[in-house]
Scaffold this motif. Structure first.
Motif, PDB file in Angstrom:
ATOM      1  N   ARG A  16       1.696   1.778  -1.830  1.00 18.96           N
ATOM      2  CA  ARG A  16       0.141   2.159  -2.421  1.00 18.96           C
ATOM      3  C   ARG A  16      -0.751   1.687  -2.203  1.00 18.96           C
ATOM      4  O   ARG A  16      -2.096   2.514  -1.795  1.00 18.96           O
ATOM      5  CB  ARG A  16      -0.213   1.947  -4.011  1.00 18.96           C
ATOM      6  CG  ARG A  16       1.209   1.763  -4.953  1.00 18.96           C
ATOM      7  CD  ARG A  16       1.113   1.660  -5.811  1.00 18.96           C
ATOM      8  NE  ARG A  16       1.743   2.090  -7.199  1.00 18.96           N
ATOM      9  CZ  ARG A  16       3.516   1.900  -6.729  1.00 18.96           C
ATOM     10  NH1 ARG A  16       4.177   1.257  -5.731  1.00 18.96           N
ATOM     11  NH2 ARG A  16       4.649   2.610  -7.736  1.00 18.96           N
ATOM     12  N   VAL A  17      -1.388   0.618  -1.106  1.00 19.22           N
ATOM     13  CA  VAL A  17      -1.904   0.109  -0.419  1.00 19.22           C
ATOM     14  C   VAL A  17      -2.649   0.739   0.824  1.00 19.22           C
ATOM     15  O   VAL A  17      -3.621   1.446   1.116  1.00 19.22           O
ATOM     16  CB  VAL A  17      -2.316  -1.222   0.373  1.00 19.22           C
ATOM     17  CG1 VAL A  17      -3.347  -1.779   0.682  1.00 19.22           C
ATOM     18  CG2 VAL A  17      -2.646  -2.057  -1.808  1.00 19.22           C
ATOM     19  N   THR A  31      -4.821   2.433  -4.298  1.00 24.51           N
ATOM     20  CA  THR A  31      -5.415   1.252  -5.521  1.00 24.51           C
ATOM     21  C   THR A  31      -6.867   1.693  -5.444  1.00 24.51           C
ATOM     22  O   THR A  31      -7.768   1.505  -4.448  1.00 24.51           O
ATOM     23  CB  THR A  31      -4.901  -0.010  -4.866  1.00 24.51           C
ATOM     24  OG1 THR A  31      -5.218  -0.110  -3.022  1.00 24.51           O
ATOM     25  CG2 THR A  31      -3.921   0.086  -4.393  1.00 24.51           C
TER      26      THR A  31
END
Length: 484
Positions: free
Chosen positions: A477-478, A483
């Protein structure tokens, strides 16, 4: 004579060389909408815009709210319910009137409930309605029912609440899956746009070489230092290179149009990015920094959805087993009439307490047995699918990791080829200017160098696509900009 006839088509298109490139397009392209920012468009800006305003993500968020609404509905089964009742004899020998109110609250950890009520009566009642009498200030009563066997650990209300709560988790996992897919496609769209822009820049640089060379050749031909055919050959190459530029412009416009599906403004409207925001070099093709982490399969939302559905199957199985148990409910009640003695007499004044139980046992419960078989079969199927999904994720990530390594090596080789080809092209141009090389060879060197430059761009774009695919496969997700 034959060679002159072959060069005639090239000479016929010479007047078009003076026209601007835009005028030679088949159809004009729409003017790009102004971008919300200035300067080169970077991948982080695209990912932020996509995560904020992509319609698919907004739709998935709405589905999460819908699941939360269903969970609120399921929790409504545990709401406190108040009811009131009144009955008065309008005609007849007796004139009794009774009014009552009662509040019932289901237990959250048992299938039973607690209740409290108040009742007051006036007038006379027949003997068969003697229970309606109360003291002058009425009667207060509290009680409870507690399940000892069936519905003790699980019942239909709590199961619906559990299923609805799990539906929220499933909706959130599905939203994450949608967001990962959208960001993955947004990265592809951005990398395609950058690669198309860099290819266009390479073809324009190649065209500029022919255009800059034409003036010098024209002067040399005018002075008799070069033959006329050399100028015609340069014009033929110029036409061919202009065609490459036009085709690259079309590819770039198509890529910008595809990018607008993910790059949106604050209102959520697509933004058509112009060439003024194209990054200066191929560093923008670096893509995302994604690596295969330990236990990455636990981060995959599709696997989490499967595990949540297994939990739902377990809840349904527990409810079906509960329906096979006998019912044994314990009841208790306290009542107290208050105030002066009413028409019913003084026997209602003392505190009253009552206990009791209810027992029932199903002799034939084929419905519950069928639900048990169905729930177990569903769980077996989900567990088998989960094992396959874990294996599939591991194989997929390993394959992508191998692809990333291969793309890195190919890009390194392509860069070496580009450097060598550009050195040869530069040397050949110097030899041509000194009269030691022919026109055909210098054009071939230039086009080979440009082809190597384009191959480097394509190789870096493949690396970026492979890294984006790896980030999506590992639910990073980063790297995907999901995020805060």
């Amino acid at each position: 004579m034959i060679r002159s006839l072959l060069l005639l088509p090239a000479l016929m298109v010479l007047p078009t060389l003076a026209l601007p490139a835009v005028a030679q397009r088949i159809a004009p392209n729409p003017a790009p909408a102004p971008s919300p920012r200035s300067g080169p468009l970077l991948l982080d800006e695209v990912l932020r815009a996509s995560a904020r305003a992509a319609p698919q993500i907004v739709e998935a968020l709405a589905k999460v709210r819908s699941a939360e609404g269903r969970a609120l509905t399921a929790n409504g089964a545990f709401d406190t319910v108040f009811e009131a009742d009144s009955r008065s004899r309008a005609l007849g020998y007796y004139d009794g009137t009774v009014a009552s109110g009662r509040a019932t609250r289901p237990l959250g950890d048992n299938g039973g409930y607690v209740y409290g009520g108040y009742r007051v009566s006036r007038g006379a009642f027949p003997v068969y309605e003697d229970e309606n009498y109360t003291n002058r200030l009425g009667e207060v009563k509290v009680g409870a029912l507690y399940s000892l066997l069936r519905d003790r650990l699980v019942d239909e209300r709590r199961t619906r609440r559990t299923l609805a709560s799990t539906d929220i988790d499933i909706a959130k996992f599905e939203r994450e899956a949608v967001a990962i897919g959208v960001q993955r496609r947004a990265i592809d769209a951005y990398q395609n746009w950058v690669a198309a822009g860099l290819r266009l820049r390479a073809y324009r640089d190649l065209l500029a070489l022919s255009e800059s060379r034409r003036g010098g050749l024209a002067r040399q031909v005018q002075l008799g230092a070069r033959p006329d055919i050399l100028l015609a050959e340069n014009d033929q190459n110029l036409v061919r290179r202009r065609a490459l530029v036009v085709r690259a412009e079309g590819d770039f416009d198509v890529a910008a149009n595809a990018l607008s599906l993910y790059f949106r403004d604050a209102s959520g409207d697509p933004v058509l990015v112009g060439a003024d925001r194209l990054p200066a070099n191929a560093d923008a093709l670096a893509g995302v920094a994604a690596v295969a982490r330990a236990n990455f399969e636990q981060q995959r939302p599709d696997l989490q959805v499967l595990l949540a559905r297994i939990d739902q199957g377990s809840a349904r199985l527990a409810l079906a087993k509960n329906d096979l148990r006998p019912r044994l409910d314990l009841r208790g009640e306290l009542g107290k009439d208050i105030g002066p003695v009413g028409l019913g007499g003084p026997n209602r004044t003392p505190l009253e307490a009552a206990v009791g139980f209810r027992f029932s046992m199903p002799l034939q419960n084929r419905a519950a047995k069928g639900r048990i078989v169905e729930a177990r079969a569903e769980m077996d199927a989900l567990e088998a699918r989960g094992r396959f999904l874990r294996d599939q994720i591991a194989v997929e990530v390993e394959g992508i990791t191998i692809g990333v390594g291969a793309a890195d090596r190919l890009a390194s080789i392509a860069e070496q080829e580009r450097q060598l080809a550009e050195r040869l092209a530069a040397a050949e141009r110097r030899r041509f200017e000194l009269g030691s090389s022919d026109f055909f060879l210098v054009n071939q060197r230039e086009e080979t160098a440009n082809d190597a430059r384009v191959r480097v761009i394509d190789a870096k774009a493949r690396i970026a696509a492979a890294r984006a695919e790896l980030a999506a496969a590992t639910a990073d997700r980063v790297a995907l900009g999901l995020t805060p």
